[in-house]
Design a protein around this motif. Structure first.
Motif, PDB file in Angstrom:
ATOM      1  N   GLU A  12      28.716  25.350  29.409  1.00  0.00           N
ATOM      2  CA  GLU A  12      29.650  24.984  28.343  1.00  0.00           C
ATOM      3  C   GLU A  12      30.815  25.966  28.299  1.00  0.00           C
ATOM      4  OE1 GLU A  12      29.465  24.677  23.524  1.00  0.00           O
ATOM      5  OE2 GLU A  12      27.712  23.963  24.633  1.00  0.00           O
ATOM      6  N   ARG A  13      30.525  27.237  28.397  1.00  0.00           N
ATOM      7  CA  ARG A  13      31.581  28.263  28.383  1.00  0.00           C
ATOM      8  C   ARG A  13      32.463  28.101  29.620  1.00  0.00           C
ATOM      9  NH1 ARG A  13      33.748  31.175  24.627  1.00  0.00           N
ATOM     10  NH2 ARG A  13      31.745  31.952  23.964  1.00  0.00           N
ATOM     11  N   GLN A  14      31.851  27.844  30.762  1.00  0.00           N
ATOM     12  CA  GLN A  14      32.598  27.663  31.997  1.00  0.00           C
ATOM     13  C   GLN A  14      33.545  26.465  31.870  1.00  0.00           C
ATOM     14  OE1 GLN A  14      30.040  27.228  35.422  1.00  0.00           O
ATOM     15  NE2 GLN A  14      31.571  28.123  36.757  1.00  0.00           N
ATOM     16  N   ALA A  15      33.089  25.390  31.258  1.00  0.00           N
ATOM     17  CA  ALA A  15      33.938  24.220  31.037  1.00  0.00           C
ATOM     18  C   ALA A  15      35.103  24.567  30.113  1.00  0.00           C
ATOM     19  CB  ALA A  15      33.116  23.071  30.458  1.00  0.00           C
ATOM     20  N   ASP A  16      34.862  25.397  29.103  1.00  0.00           N
ATOM     21  CA  ASP A  16      35.935  25.844  28.210  1.00  0.00           C
ATOM     22  C   ASP A  16      36.967  26.661  28.981  1.00  0.00           C
ATOM     23  OD1 ASP A  16      34.712  24.658  26.035  1.00  0.00           O
ATOM     24  OD2 ASP A  16      33.853  26.525  25.265  1.00  0.00           O
ATOM     25  N   VAL A  17      36.499  27.525  29.856  1.00  0.00           N
ATOM     26  CA  VAL A  17      37.410  28.353  30.660  1.00  0.00           C
ATOM     27  C   VAL A  17      38.284  27.451  31.527  1.00  0.00           C
ATOM     28  CG1 VAL A  17      37.546  30.064  32.525  1.00  0.00           C
ATOM     29  CG2 VAL A  17      35.927  30.398  30.641  1.00  0.00           C
ATOM     30  N   VAL A  18      37.682  26.466  32.180  1.00  0.00           N
ATOM     31  CA  VAL A  18      38.447  25.552  33.042  1.00  0.00           C
ATOM     32  C   VAL A  18      39.446  24.743  32.208  1.00  0.00           C
ATOM     33  CG1 VAL A  18      38.298  23.538  34.573  1.00  0.00           C
ATOM     34  CG2 VAL A  18      36.688  25.435  34.840  1.00  0.00           C
ATOM     35  N   ALA A  19      39.026  24.263  31.055  1.00  0.00           N
ATOM     36  CA  ALA A  19      39.923  23.467  30.211  1.00  0.00           C
ATOM     37  C   ALA A  19      41.141  24.280  29.756  1.00  0.00           C
ATOM     38  CB  ALA A  19      39.167  22.918  29.006  1.00  0.00           C
ATOM     39  N   GLN A  20      40.897  25.503  29.325  1.00  0.00           N
ATOM     40  CA  GLN A  20      42.008  26.351  28.897  1.00  0.00           C
ATOM     41  C   GLN A  20      42.886  26.748  30.075  1.00  0.00           C
ATOM     42  OE1 GLN A  20      42.989  27.095  25.767  1.00  0.00           O
ATOM     43  NE2 GLN A  20      41.367  25.703  25.135  1.00  0.00           N
ATOM     44  N   ALA A  21      42.262  27.063  31.199  1.00  0.00           N
ATOM     45  CA  ALA A  21      43.029  27.424  32.395  1.00  0.00           C
ATOM     46  C   ALA A  21      43.884  26.245  32.849  1.00  0.00           C
ATOM     47  CB  ALA A  21      42.088  27.864  33.510  1.00  0.00           C
ATOM     48  N   GLY A  39      41.544  34.276  29.539  1.00  0.00           N
ATOM     49  CA  GLY A  39      40.513  34.903  28.707  1.00  0.00           C
ATOM     50  C   GLY A  39      40.903  34.884  27.234  1.00  0.00           C
ATOM     51  N   ARG A  40      42.143  35.250  26.945  1.00  0.00           N
ATOM     52  CA  ARG A  40      42.605  35.232  25.550  1.00  0.00           C
ATOM     53  C   ARG A  40      42.538  33.827  24.958  1.00  0.00           C
ATOM     54  NH1 ARG A  40      46.276  38.867  27.663  1.00  0.00           N
ATOM     55  NH2 ARG A  40      47.885  37.272  27.935  1.00  0.00           N
ATOM     56  N   ALA A  41      42.938  32.829  25.742  1.00  0.00           N
ATOM     57  CA  ALA A  41      42.931  31.447  25.257  1.00  0.00           C
ATOM     58  C   ALA A  41      41.514  30.963  24.945  1.00  0.00           C
ATOM     59  CB  ALA A  41      43.587  30.526  26.287  1.00  0.00           C
ATOM     60  N   VAL A  42      40.559  31.440  25.727  1.00  0.00           N
ATOM     61  CA  VAL A  42      39.161  31.052  25.518  1.00  0.00           C
ATOM     62  C   VAL A  42      38.498  31.919  24.459  1.00  0.00           C
ATOM     63  CG1 VAL A  42      36.903  30.779  26.670  1.00  0.00           C
ATOM     64  CG2 VAL A  42      38.989  30.212  27.891  1.00  0.00           C
TER      65      VAL A  42
END
Length: 188
Positions: A12-21, A39-42
């Motif tokens: 779930e966290r990895q998906a958040d990182v990809v979405a923000q990136a 990182g800041r965005a997530v």
């Protein structure tokens, strides 16, 4: 009550990182996006981003995979396109058009990064598969389609990475390519 950061599953966290990136890469490009900004965005430290994606290119490859995966899923789920490889091919190219700047960078960097090379090859394989299916409908399945793969790669790479405004829509270019390839196969 919101989950504690430690309770959020890695996927779930990895998906958040990809979405923000993805949002940041689309808005600022590859060079204008830093791992620290992601990182800041997530809401995590840049070092934590590297825990999920060891390099910026690995993160970028995940973003490109996300864009392609989403476009491919939409095309394959569209019942109006089902069974028509030409229509699927054109629909995917149209959905990918807004990301040409990112594809150009991915294309330039894929020699340095296996993750980018892998997702780019996956995209080209899917596109080629649809092209060959569209050609086979016109010339039969016994045609030597492997001999025309290089031409297909050149067209697809141009459509995916060109910064030049195209004079023709992807559908017109695909039709031109199919007609030319059918003619070559019929002459052979």
């Amino acid at each position: 009550m919101p989950k504690n950061r430690q309770e959020i599953p890695k996927s779930e966290r990895q998906a958040d990182v990809v979405a923000q990136a993805r949002e940041l890469f689309v808005a600022g490009g590859y060079r204008g996006t830093s791992v620290a900004a992601v990182g800041r965005a997530v809401g995590i430290a840049p070092a934590a981003v590297h825990w999920y994606f060891p390099t910026k290119d690995d993160l970028f490859a995940a973003v490109i995979a996300s864009i392609f995966g989403e476009a491919r899923a939409e095309v394959e789920a569209d019942s109006a396109l089902a069974g028509d490889p030409r229509a699927e091919l054109i629909a995917l190219l149209v959905r990918m058009e807004p990301y040409r700047g990112l594809h150009r960078v991915a294309y330039e960097r894929m020699e340095e990064t296996e993750a980018l090379r892998s997702i780019y090859e996956e995209m080209l394989d899917w596109l080629e598969g649809r092209l060959f299916a569209a050609i086979s409908e016109r010339v039969g399945s016994d045609a030597d389609l492997a001999s025309i793969a290089d031409l297909a790669h050149v067209l697809f790479e141009g459509l995916l990475v060109s910064v030049r405004r195209l004079d023709r829509r992807p559908g017109k270019l695909v039709d031109l390519l199919i007609a030319a390839l059918v003619a070559v196969v019929e002459v052979s």
